[in-house]
Scaffold this active site. Structure first.
Site, PDB file in Angstrom:
ATOM      1  N   ASP A  82       0.991  -1.282  -0.357  1.00 24.85           N
ATOM      2  CA  ASP A  82      -0.047  -0.184  -0.008  1.00 24.85           C
ATOM      3  C   ASP A  82       0.961   1.222   0.090  1.00 24.85           C
ATOM      4  O   ASP A  82       2.061   1.391  -0.623  1.00 24.85           O
ATOM      5  CB  ASP A  82      -1.074   0.016   1.233  1.00 24.85           C
ATOM      6  CG  ASP A  82      -2.325   0.577   0.840  1.00 24.85           C
ATOM      7  OD1 ASP A  82      -2.233   1.867   0.844  1.00 24.85           O
ATOM      8  OD2 ASP A  82      -3.157   0.270   1.212  1.00 24.85           O
ATOM      9  N   HIS A 102       1.375   2.317  -3.419  1.00 26.79           N
ATOM     10  CA  HIS A 102       0.453   3.022  -3.722  1.00 26.79           C
ATOM     11  C   HIS A 102       0.812   4.402  -3.914  1.00 26.79           C
ATOM     12  O   HIS A 102       0.423   5.233  -4.819  1.00 26.79           O
ATOM     13  CB  HIS A 102      -0.950   2.893  -2.908  1.00 26.79           C
ATOM     14  CG  HIS A 102      -1.553   1.419  -3.303  1.00 26.79           C
ATOM     15  ND1 HIS A 102      -2.637   1.228  -2.491  1.00 26.79           N
ATOM     16  CD2 HIS A 102      -1.338   0.522  -3.775  1.00 26.79           C
ATOM     17  CE1 HIS A 102      -3.095  -0.114  -2.605  1.00 26.79           C
ATOM     18  NE2 HIS A 102      -2.084  -0.616  -3.533  1.00 26.79           N
TER      19      HIS A 102
END
Length: 549
Positions: A296, A330
């Site tokens: 992430d 991310h």
């Protein structure tokens, strides 16, 4: 001295090198205290002397925690994890302890979930039920985790995963290992307990008659962050590799004087919520020389979520992030989306992002509230970014990059304490080779994103720039090489926007300007002859909103 000119001085100030007589601007942390380092006694407590065995079979939880407790009780020192494979359950830090993991040591946390008790913790900005973290510490002073060894969270036994994120061979092996496959055959879950939590509304909520015991039937659902330090002062993380977390890898909450130096964080790219480091409501922070591979966000700044975060009222502030590398993530450097307590006085420089979904990522949404301000970014190198090189987004809906909702927002919504605010970002010397889009600014109709200043930067991307509900934005000495240049720059309800010496190869359309609030757009020192069409204007937008000089 201007705000932009104070960048280098502030970096020196954080290191304690600025003289008291220096004249600086209000934004340059004139009174910022130094980031203090912990200091330890030289006494060493070897876990071998506490009966620990490096055979990968013996559960060494008691031995390691006894060594830590004894070290702290005797005034502190070093708890040594020597060469070997050390299987353990949760480790609890104590004040004045340096947990030192030898280069040849692997501290392996057990996949036996029964070893992790349910506790009241914090997750994504809310008080929540969690399983005990592999390493934790609360209300401590003078602590460290050092060495060049490896700490592994055994996170794969905790996380659900979709079939599309694995190869066929990986999927077959996972299904054969146990767990539960969803009815549509697209997702693997670790256990029935996990599925029960997934299907239970309000799972993990405490209070209103709900206790920890009420959550036991869905225990597996509450994946632990690997390292959680709460309300700790004088913290050092140095040299170690932390990998394979069940959720966030490093989570520091309400800490002060946090030093993260030359750490390596490794989570698989498909690791659910596999953030690298989340610094939440912390003060006086230095993150340097570290490398992140994440499932992430890579390096993330937070400060609580919605009303709960605003009530806490603790911004993350006085932060320096320098000389770091982020690979798959991310976002390379991120603020939000849980930023309800605010974030301010943050400096990011000399960092490299390779293969991240987004480079610089700033995200929030209605309901968060909070003010993010005085963010200084300089000397950032990016390559092979999947989506935006730089993104400011006030419509973040919890989706991964590339899965954004289409926004059709004409509503007039009153500004309240729940309205978030982004303002005063200064970005200098970004070089991006490969991204879907150079820049996206997407504010709210009731709250524009204000004061975005980008200078001396180059972007080689598929698309140019979108400025939607942006105010007081400037791009100076910026090169935009875009494959799709129709338009190169899209402005919707943007005001007081200046482009000074923008260069590009060619453009079908230089500007598309729409929205009744668009006004005060200036183009200076820019050759418009390379564009087939200079500008088109939407309904209700007068041609004179764009002034070319």
């Amino acid at each position: 001295m201007s705000v932009k000119g104070s960048f280098g001085i502030v970096a020196l100030l954080v290191a304690g090198a600025l003289s008291a007589s220096a004249q600086v601007s209000p934004y340059s942390w004139k009174n910022l205290p130094r980031v203090s380092m912990p200091v330890f006694k030289k006494d060493t407590f070897n876990i071998l002397k506490y009966g620990a065995k490096p055979d990968g079979l013996t559960l060494n939880t008691g031995s390691i925690n006894k060594a830590i407790a004894d070290c702290s009780a005797k005034g502190g020192g070093v708890v040594l994890i020597p060469q070997g494979l050390w299987l353990t359950g949760p480790v609890v830090m104590k004040s004045n302890v340096n947990l030192h993991v030898n280069r040849a040591a692997l501290l392996q946390f057990t996949d036996d979930k029964s070893q992790y008790k349910l506790v009241e913790g914090n997750y994504e900005g809310h008080v929540a039920v969690r399983n005990e973290s592999p390493i934790s510490g609360i209300n401590l002073t003078n602590i460290a985790i050092t060495g060049d060894g490896i700490i592994d969270g055994h996170g794969e036994v905790w996380r659900a995963i979709s079939k599309e994120r694995l190869t066929e061979a990986e999927w077959k092996k996972l299904v054969a290992s146990g767990g539960i496959v969803s009815e549509n055959g697209k997702t693997w879950y670790p256990s029935a307990s996990y599925v029960k939590g997934l299907q239970t509304p309000g799972a993990g909520i405490l209070g209103r008659g709900k206790t920890l015991a009420d959550n036991e039937p869905m225990k597996d659902f509450f994946r632990p962050n690997m390292l959680v330090l709460t309300n700790c002062k004088k913290v050092l993380l140095q040299g170690v590799t932390l990998q394979n977390s069940a959720a966030w890898d490093i989570h520091t909450l309400l800490c002060e004087d946090l030093n993260v130096q030359n750490v390596r964080v490794r989570n698989n790219w498909n690791a659910q919520n596999g953030d690298g480091i989340d610094v939440e409501s912390c003060k006086n922070v230095l993150i340097e020389g570290s490398t992140f591979d994440a499932g992430d966000d890579g390096i993330c700044i937070k400060s609580g979520r919605d009303e709960e975060g605003r009530k806490r009222g603790k911004p993350t502030e006085n932060v320096v992030v320098r000389n770091n590398v982020v690979y798959r993530a991310h976002g390379g450097f991120v603020i939000g989306s849980e930023m309800s307590g605010g974030a301010r006085n943050i400096f990011v420089y000399d960092c490299t992002f390779i293969g991240t979904d987004i480079g610089l990522r700033f995200k929030t949404t209605r309901g968060r509230g909070g003010v993010v301000e005085n963010i200084f970014i300089k000397n950032i190198s990016m390559r092979a970014i999947l989506h935006e090189a730089i993104l400011f987004d006030m419509y973040y809906g919890g989706k991964s990059p590339g899965e954004d909702d289409v926004v059709k927002d004409e509503a007039t919504i009153p500004v309240t304490e729940a309205t978030p605010s982004f303002r005063n970002f200064y970005v200098n010397n970004v070089a991006c080779n490969g991204a879907e889009k150079a820049l996206m600014i997407r504010g709210l109709p009731e709250m524009s994103i204000k004061g975005i200043h980008i200078e001396n930067s180059t972007f080689q991307t598929d698309k140019g720039a979108d400025i939607i509900e942006g105010q007081d934005v400037s791009l100076k000495n910026v090169y935009l090489q875009s494959k799709d240049s129709n338009p190169l720059i899209n402005i919707q309800n943007g005001s007081n926007i200046m482009f000074d010496h923008v260069t590009y190869k060619n453009a079908e359309l230089l500007f598309k300007i729409s929205g009744k609030k668009s006004a005060g757009i200036k183009l200076l020192n820019t050759d418009t002859s390379k564009a087939k069409n200079k500008a088109v204007f939407g309904a209700g937008v007068a041609n004179n909103v764009l002034v070319v000089k």
